[in-house]
Design an enzyme around this catalytic site. Sequence first.
Site, mmCIF file in Angstrom:
data_model
loop_
_atom_site.group_PDB
_atom_site.id
_atom_site.type_symbol
_atom_site.label_atom_id
_atom_site.label_comp_id
_atom_site.label_asym_id
_atom_site.label_seq_id
_atom_site.Cartn_x
_atom_site.Cartn_y
_atom_site.Cartn_z
ATOM 1 N N THR A 281 44.427 33.267 33.723
ATOM 2 C CA THR A 281 43.077 32.862 34.122
ATOM 3 C C THR A 281 42.647 31.558 33.471
ATOM 4 O OG1 THR A 281 42.420 35.141 34.462
ATOM 5 C CG2 THR A 281 40.644 33.599 34.064
ATOM 6 N N ASP B 198 50.535 34.114 37.408
ATOM 7 C CA ASP B 198 49.595 35.192 37.078
ATOM 8 C C ASP B 198 50.455 36.144 36.244
ATOM 9 O OD1 ASP B 198 46.980 36.871 38.557
ATOM 10 O OD2 ASP B 198 48.452 37.952 37.352
ATOM 11 N N SER C 284 50.748 39.133 35.895
ATOM 12 C CA SER C 284 51.294 40.339 36.541
ATOM 13 C C SER C 284 52.727 40.075 36.984
ATOM 14 C CB SER C 284 50.470 40.724 37.766
ATOM 15 O OG SER C 284 49.140 40.879 37.400
ATOM 16 N N THR D 183 46.006 37.468 30.509
ATOM 17 C CA THR D 183 45.708 38.563 29.593
ATOM 18 C C THR D 183 46.352 39.890 30.023
ATOM 19 O OG1 THR D 183 43.657 39.036 30.783
ATOM 20 C CG2 THR D 183 43.495 37.584 28.867
ATOM 21 N N GLN E 115 49.095 59.452 24.109
ATOM 22 C CA GLN E 115 48.132 58.863 25.051
ATOM 23 C C GLN E 115 46.908 58.339 24.294
ATOM 24 O OE1 GLN E 115 47.255 61.663 28.226
ATOM 25 N NE2 GLN E 115 49.426 62.014 28.553
ATOM 26 N N CYS E 116 46.684 58.846 23.092
ATOM 27 C CA CYS E 116 45.577 58.335 22.277
ATOM 28 C C CYS E 116 46.002 57.003 21.700
ATOM 29 C CB CYS E 116 45.270 59.281 21.118
ATOM 30 S SG CYS E 116 44.667 60.860 21.652
#
Length: 345
Positions: free
Chosen positions: A16, A60, A62, A92, A281-282
Amino acid sequence: MVKNKAAILIIYTGGTIGMIQDAESGVLKPFPFDHILEEVPELKKFGYNITSHAFDPPLDSSNVSPEVWIEIAEIIETSYSAYDGFVVLHGTDTMAYSASALSFMLENLNKPVIFTGSQLPIDSPRTDGKENLISALEIAAAKKNNEAIVPEVCIFFENKLLRGNRTIKNNVEDFNAFRSPNYPPLAESGVHIRYNYQAIHYPKDRNKKLIVHRNLDTGIAILKIFPGINRLLIGSIIQTPGLKALIIETYGSGNAPDATWLMNELHRALHKGILVLNISQCRVGRVEMEMYETGLRLSNAGVIGGHDITTEAAVTKLMYILGQGLTGRDLVKSLNSSLRGEITL
Ligand code: ASP
């Protein structure tokens, strides 16, 4: 202002920070690099000797892949002796993966490699890109007793410098987009940039030669456990040709349902020689499989605990150590070692 003559290489990969809005569709798309330096004339005040290397076309993030990490690593390798530090401008979305990957790929690093980017394009009136770029450059150039203050791969964003392989993107909205849930910031910027010297890793021998590791093995899968997960899903992942390691994202301190079918599937994977790494997952805290019976069963089956590693660091560490050809005990030993400060032991 005292001028510092540091030589810094900016590697612009995209993101970005360098995007502009397409006049017709309104979507943000990457724009060539010259534009960025024009937008930040303040950089001249530093007196640094800044050179840039721009990806063509800019990406980008991604679309970032291990090939892109290799390209970044090779740019750093070729120009290593000519620069005091490196700033990598990057989208990011996958910055935490890229910074983690580079931390493993660059062995014996003794110069700063600072990733940054922004939430708003640099030509936008409220952009966060200028501050991020300016502070990242200052950190990349910072020295004490003629040695780099932060000889690590890091992410600088908003007002914090974070160890790259401890970082996650956790906010799409705020300028404060990244966190390091299990490790303190390496520096915080306000009126001054305050370095947290105790948290920064310093190589024992600064004269060791930089080694760039290019072999990354992508034979990895991630399986997030959820209530109602079904056997066919796990079964089909385990059947993936070339799968060498399965990361399971479990509940809390490393717990998963103790259903017989799930244990059987995991046994099947382990039996096929697939390494199973248990991460939580935490985001805050660590896997301790000995805490509950549901975790202990995994440990007894041969599942390896991931300590307090992030998903991003787990994926890239596995790519790196599998790429080294490690198997069996050596693989497990590496996962239980902090190679670049990625886990707390
Ligand atoms: N999609 C963008 C990218 O990661 C988002 C950003 O840069 O903030 O390249």
